[in-house]
Structures are given as structure tokens and as C-alpha cells.
Write an enzyme that holds these catalytic residues in place. Structure first.
Site, PDB file in Angstrom:
ATOM      1  N   CYS A 119       0.811  -1.227   0.000  1.00  0.00           N
ATOM      2  CA  CYS A 119       0.000   0.000   0.000  1.00  0.00           C
ATOM      3  C   CYS A 119       0.839   1.269   0.000  1.00  0.00           C
ATOM      4  O   CYS A 119       0.375   2.314  -0.433  1.00  0.00           O
ATOM      5  CB  CYS A 119      -0.952  -0.001   1.194  1.00  0.00           C
ATOM      6  SG  CYS A 119      -2.128  -1.350   1.098  1.00  0.00           S
ATOM      7  N   HIS A 264      -3.511   7.135   1.110  1.00  0.00           N
ATOM      8  CA  HIS A 264      -3.792   5.826   0.519  1.00  0.00           C
ATOM      9  C   HIS A 264      -5.220   5.449   0.922  1.00  0.00           C
ATOM     10  O   HIS A 264      -5.599   5.594   2.085  1.00  0.00           O
ATOM     11  CB  HIS A 264      -2.792   4.797   1.051  1.00  0.00           C
ATOM     12  CG  HIS A 264      -3.257   3.397   0.895  1.00  0.00           C
ATOM     13  ND1 HIS A 264      -3.662   2.886  -0.312  1.00  0.00           N
ATOM     14  CD2 HIS A 264      -3.433   2.407   1.816  1.00  0.00           C
ATOM     15  CE1 HIS A 264      -4.053   1.632  -0.132  1.00  0.00           C
ATOM     16  NE2 HIS A 264      -3.930   1.317   1.143  1.00  0.00           N
ATOM     17  N   ASN A 294      -9.842  -0.620  -2.090  1.00  0.00           N
ATOM     18  CA  ASN A 294      -8.414  -0.397  -1.819  1.00  0.00           C
ATOM     19  C   ASN A 294      -7.616  -1.010  -2.971  1.00  0.00           C
ATOM     20  O   ASN A 294      -7.600  -2.222  -3.150  1.00  0.00           O
ATOM     21  CB  ASN A 294      -8.085  -1.064  -0.472  1.00  0.00           C
ATOM     22  CG  ASN A 294      -6.618  -0.952  -0.092  1.00  0.00           C
ATOM     23  OD1 ASN A 294      -5.758  -0.689  -0.938  1.00  0.00           O
ATOM     24  ND2 ASN A 294      -6.323  -1.162   1.183  1.00  0.00           N
TER      25      ASN A 294
HETATM   26  C1  LIG Z   1     -11.402  -5.458   7.860  1.00  0.00           C
HETATM   27  C2  LIG Z   1     -12.292  -4.692   8.807  1.00  0.00           C
HETATM   28  C3  LIG Z   1     -13.273  -3.844   7.999  1.00  0.00           C
HETATM   29  C4  LIG Z   1     -13.083  -5.721   9.605  1.00  0.00           C
HETATM   30  O1  LIG Z   1     -13.863  -5.056  10.572  1.00  0.00           O
HETATM   31  P1  LIG Z   1     -13.897  -5.581  12.077  1.00  0.00           P
HETATM   32  O2  LIG Z   1     -14.805  -4.722  12.806  1.00  0.00           O
HETATM   33  O3  LIG Z   1     -12.459  -5.651  12.516  1.00  0.00           O
HETATM   34  O4  LIG Z   1     -14.539  -6.980  11.873  1.00  0.00           O
HETATM   35  P2  LIG Z   1     -14.086  -8.408  12.405  1.00  0.00           P
HETATM   36  O5  LIG Z   1     -12.985  -8.937  11.548  1.00  0.00           O
HETATM   37  O6  LIG Z   1     -13.841  -8.305  13.878  1.00  0.00           O
HETATM   38  O7  LIG Z   1     -15.367  -9.207  12.145  1.00  0.00           O
HETATM   39  C5  LIG Z   1     -16.602  -8.880  12.758  1.00  0.00           C
HETATM   40  C6  LIG Z   1     -17.620  -9.866  12.279  1.00  0.00           C
HETATM   41  O8  LIG Z   1     -17.969  -9.578  10.917  1.00  0.00           O
HETATM   42  C7  LIG Z   1     -17.828 -10.757  10.124  1.00  0.00           C
HETATM   43  N1  LIG Z   1     -17.418 -10.373   8.790  1.00  0.00           N
HETATM   44  C8  LIG Z   1     -16.145 -10.244   8.298  1.00  0.00           C
HETATM   45  N2  LIG Z   1     -16.210  -9.863   7.022  1.00  0.00           N
HETATM   46  C9  LIG Z   1     -17.487  -9.752   6.690  1.00  0.00           C
HETATM   47  C10 LIG Z   1     -18.165  -9.383   5.511  1.00  0.00           C
HETATM   48  N3  LIG Z   1     -17.504  -9.043   4.388  1.00  0.00           N
HETATM   49  N4  LIG Z   1     -19.502  -9.352   5.524  1.00  0.00           N
HETATM   50  C11 LIG Z   1     -20.188  -9.669   6.619  1.00  0.00           C
HETATM   51  N5  LIG Z   1     -19.615 -10.042   7.785  1.00  0.00           N
HETATM   52  C12 LIG Z   1     -18.263 -10.069   7.810  1.00  0.00           C
HETATM   53  C13 LIG Z   1     -16.786 -11.576  10.856  1.00  0.00           C
HETATM   54  O9  LIG Z   1     -16.881 -12.928  10.491  1.00  0.00           O
HETATM   55  C14 LIG Z   1     -17.148 -11.314  12.285  1.00  0.00           C
HETATM   56  O10 LIG Z   1     -18.227 -12.132  12.626  1.00  0.00           O
HETATM   57  P3  LIG Z   1     -18.340 -12.757  14.099  1.00  0.00           P
HETATM   58  O11 LIG Z   1     -18.397 -11.586  15.029  1.00  0.00           O
HETATM   59  O12 LIG Z   1     -19.598 -13.533  14.020  1.00  0.00           O
HETATM   60  O13 LIG Z   1     -17.105 -13.590  14.265  1.00  0.00           O
HETATM   61  C15 LIG Z   1     -11.482  -3.794   9.780  1.00  0.00           C
HETATM   62  O14 LIG Z   1     -10.742  -4.572  10.659  1.00  0.00           O
HETATM   63  C16 LIG Z   1     -10.572  -2.866   9.068  1.00  0.00           C
HETATM   64  O15 LIG Z   1     -11.025  -1.931   8.425  1.00  0.00           O
HETATM   65  N6  LIG Z   1      -9.253  -3.060   9.203  1.00  0.00           N
HETATM   66  C17 LIG Z   1      -8.279  -2.300   8.476  1.00  0.00           C
HETATM   67  C18 LIG Z   1      -8.159  -2.900   7.120  1.00  0.00           C
HETATM   68  C19 LIG Z   1      -7.360  -2.113   6.172  1.00  0.00           C
HETATM   69  O16 LIG Z   1      -7.467  -0.916   6.089  1.00  0.00           O
HETATM   70  N7  LIG Z   1      -6.539  -2.805   5.388  1.00  0.00           N
HETATM   71  C20 LIG Z   1      -5.742  -2.224   4.408  1.00  0.00           C
HETATM   72  C21 LIG Z   1      -4.569  -1.635   5.036  1.00  0.00           C
HETATM   73  S1  LIG Z   1      -3.598  -0.918   3.866  1.00  0.00           S
END
Ligand SMILES: CC(C)(COP(=O)(O)OP(=O)(O)OC[C@H]1O[C@@H](n2cnc3c(N)ncnc32)[C@H](O)[C@@H]1OP(=O)(O)O)[C@@H](O)C(=O)NCCC(=O)NCCS
Length: 337
Positions: A119, A264, A294
Site C-alpha cells: 500500500c 492511501h 483499496n
Molecule cells: C477489515 C475490517 C473492515 C473488519 O472489521 P472488524 O470490525 O475488525 O470486523 P471483524 O474482523 O472483527 O469481524 C466482525 C464480524 O464480521 C464478520 N465479517 C467479516 N467480514 C465480513 C463481511 N464481508 N460481511 C459480513 N460479515 C463479515 C466476521 O466474520 C465477524 O463475525 P463474528 O463476530 O460472528 O465472528 C477492519 O478490521 C478494518 O477496516 N481493518 C483495516 C483494514 C485495512 O485498512 N486494510 C488495508 C490496510 S492498507
């Protein structure tokens, strides 16, 4: 920093995205997810996916590069160096830089190399290009960020936390020696912290096996990206403001002096957090993740290209590019436009 060296400026910028639009509703047909979940957590409404047989990482980069060269009033034959940032190269080797050289029809044996910094790849690549201009080694450098994620995502429910985020696209800039005193790239700032290398990773095909092909066949799941989303989020919201402030401090500016911040496009929630933390109005921070997801190394030049196209950056503006991603790596560039 040696202030006697010449500055470089962005003489042209362009972008290309594949025609195929994949909405959140389209994803609900592939995995257990909802438009609401994706928008609430990431801000993303749709992304572009490449078309096999039409789009490649190199030719999307070439499409973006042609637009950047046109804006700069240059042709591919004017390019003296290619720096290509991607985590999704056409081949395991050689890199996509040489393929871009071929795509653009550049016959001269100019140097071309790839930067693999995910990224923050584009900001790293821009910084490297800037050094070549500063030292006088080259006058015209093409810097490209291009990615095809969609062919490598786990688009089943198993991979949903990662696969809803990433999209395909390309952006490019042409760097030239600055023609105006104190205008151009004022400074760049690069960082990494390898202790977090496995927090956002595609593990295979790794080279450290006796027979990597056999290993990959037996462990194909490791070819999909893994992300510890919450940890990535936690680090991103610290490193983005830090590296932006570092660039402002070095040049004697305050956050309120910024005319445009191009982060980014990691996640709209991260961008909003950074905006709040820096005390910036929404009008001074550019977001297009809603439409593209992204696109890792392509996201900064696509956003920069759209911001310029929309007239949101004008001559003399103070513009900051900032990125954070896998590695972890993070970087910024402060530009007097
Ligand atoms: C990825 C991201 C959106 C996930 O959000 P989160 O709040 O951390 O979510 P979690 O991974 O804890 O998952 C929460 C729940 O949603 C579910 N879930 C994950 N992806 C899902 C999707 N696409 N649709 C529906 N549910 C989803 C999970 O299975 C989990 O379910 P559970 O509680 O029953 O186990 C978040 O962590 C994030 O934005 N991280 C930064 C990512 C990023 O910017 N990456 C690029 C960096 S350059």
C-alpha cells in the site's frame, strides 16, 4: 537533507481503471455479506475487477502512463527511467516495469525496476524517482502503481473480511526537474517495521521450501491474502498522522496549511479518523474508496489523478501524499504543487 539539490515536480498524472464494476450487491451473490456491513465498516460501495484477456497489471499501468505523459506534453520515448510499484506483478519474475517498457513501445534500453511495498509502494517509488532527479541522474521518470487483486482473492464466505476491500486499477505520474523555485516535491519520508510482516500477507508461493510448487499445490489456501484487520487498523490510525506531521514539521508547516491530503485509500473509516486527528475539514482530504475499494499501490496515484482532474488541486497548493500498509510500511511526500 541536502537543500542544494534540485527539486522534482509532478509534470503529469493519469489513471486507468477496468470497465467492470462490481457492486457490494454483486458480492452478496458470491459470499455471505451485505452492502450494509461493507459500507459501514469500510465505506466501499463498489470496486473494479479486471477482464481476463484485456487488462493486465502492466497494460493498465501503461494506460495510466500514457495519460500522465500526455498531460506532461511528453511521449514514451522521453522516459529515462521506469519505477513500477505493485504487489500483483504479471509474472513472479521478471517485474512489471520491463513489461510496461514494452507496452509503451520504448525501444531505448532505459532502466526499469519494480518496487514491492504494497500500500505504500507508490509513495516509496515516488521517493526513489525523486532521488534520481535530485542528483541529476535522470530528467524524466515514470512512476507507476498498478494492481490486479481480484484474480487472487478468496471470494467465498471464508475470505470475505479481506476480499470485499480490494479492487483493481492503475495510476501514474511523470516526474521532471521543477521549473519553479521552491515548487515540487519538498520532502519524502519512508518507514517500515518488519516485526508486523505477517499481519497483512500473501504467504505463497514462498521461496523457502525444498519444493515450493509441491507445497503450494498442497497448501493453496496460503495463496490468498490474510489480514489481521483490527491490528492493521490500530497501527494505521497512528502511523498516518505521524508521517503526515513529520513531513509538515520538516518543512515548517502546520496541518492547517495543507490544501489537500491524498491518503492511501485503505478504508474510509481510517481516512475519517486521520482527518479528525489532523483537524482537517472534509474538503481538504480526498476519498474515492467508495468507488474503487483499496487498490494498494495504485490508490494514491488514482486519487491524485482524480483530484487534479476535478480541479481540487491548483498551482501553489500544499499537497501531502501519505500511505500505510503491509510490512508494515508507511510513507509520505509533501509537495508544493
Ligand atoms: C477489515 C475490517 C473492515 C473488519 O472489521 P472488524 O470490525 O475488525 O470486523 P471483524 O474482523 O472483527 O469481524 C466482525 C464480524 O464480521 C464478520 N465479517 C467479516 N467480514 C465480513 C463481511 N464481508 N460481511 C459480513 N460479515 C463479515 C466476521 O466474520 C465477524 O463475525 P463474528 O463476530 O460472528 O465472528 C477492519 O478490521 C478494518 O477496516 N481493518 C483495516 C483494514 C485495512 O485498512 N486494510 C488495508 C490496510 S492498507
Amino acid at each position: 537533507m541536502n537543500n542544494t539539490l534540485r527539486l522534482s515536480e509532478i509534470a503529469g498524472v493519469g489513471h486507468y481503471v477496468p470497465n467492470r464494476v462490481v457492486t457490494n450487491a454483486d458480492l452478496t451473490g458470491l459470499m455471505d455479506t451485505t452492502d450494509e456491513w461493507i459500507q459501514e465498516r469500510t465505506g466501499i460501495r463498489e470496486r473494479r475487477w479486471f477482464e481476463e484477456g484485456k487488462d493486465t497489471t502492466a497494460n493498465m499501468g501503461a494506460n495510466a502512463a500514457r495519460k500522465a505523459l500526455e498531460m506532461a506534453g511528453l511521449t514514451p520515448d522521453d522516459v529515462q527511467l521506469i519505477v513500477f510499484a505493485t504487489l500483483s506483478p504479471d509474472y513472479f519474475f521478471p517485474g512489471s516495469g520491463v513489461l510496461l517498457q514494452r507496452e509503451l513501445g520504448i525501444q531505448a534500453p532505459i532502466p526499469a525496476f519494480d518496487v514491492r511495498n504494497q500500500c505504500s509502494g507508490f509513495v516509496y517509488a515516488l521517493s526513489m524517482a525523486d532521488q534520481f532527479i535530485k542528483t541529476g541522474m535522470y530528467d524524466t521518470v515514470l512512476v507507476v502503481g498498478s494492481e490486479i487483486h481480484s484474480s487472487g482473492l478468496d471470494i467465498s464466505t471464508r475470505g470475505r473480511a479481506v476480499s470485499v476491500i480490494f479492487g483493481d486499477g492503475a495510476g501514474a505520474v511523470v516526474l521532471r526537474p521543477s521549473t519553479r523555485a521552491e515548487h515540487g516535491i519538498l520532502s519524502t519520508h519512508l518507514h517500515s517495521q518488519g516485526e508486523h510482516a505477517e499481519e497483512l500477507i500473501v504467504k505463497e508461493p514462498g521461496s523457502n521450501r525444498n519444493n515450493r510448487v509441491e507445497y503450494v499445490v498442497a497448501n493453496e489456501l496460503d495463496m490468498y491474502p490474510y489480514m489481521n484487520g483490527q491490528n492493521v487498523f490500530k497501527h494505521a490510525v497512528v502511523r498516518f498522522p505521524q508521517v503526515i506531521k513529520e513531513a509538515l514539521d520538516q518543512n515548517g508547516y502546520q496541518p492547517q496549511d495543507l490544501d489537500m491530503l491524498i491518503p492511501h485509500q485503505a478504508n474510509l473509516r481510517i481516512t475519517q479518523y486521520v482527518q479528525q486527528k489532523m483537524g482537517l475539514p472534509e474538503s481538504k482530504i480526498f476519498s474515492n474508496i467508495q468507488r474503487y475499494g483499496n487498490t494498494t499501490a495504485a490508490s494514491v496515484p488514482i486519487a491524485l489523478s482524480e483530484a487534479v482532474q476535478e480541479g481540487r488541486i491548483k498551482r501553489g497548493d500544499l499537497v501531502c501524499l501519505a500511505a500505510f500498509g503491509s510490512g508494515f510500511t508507511w510513507a509520505s511526500a509533501l509537495i508544493k504543487w
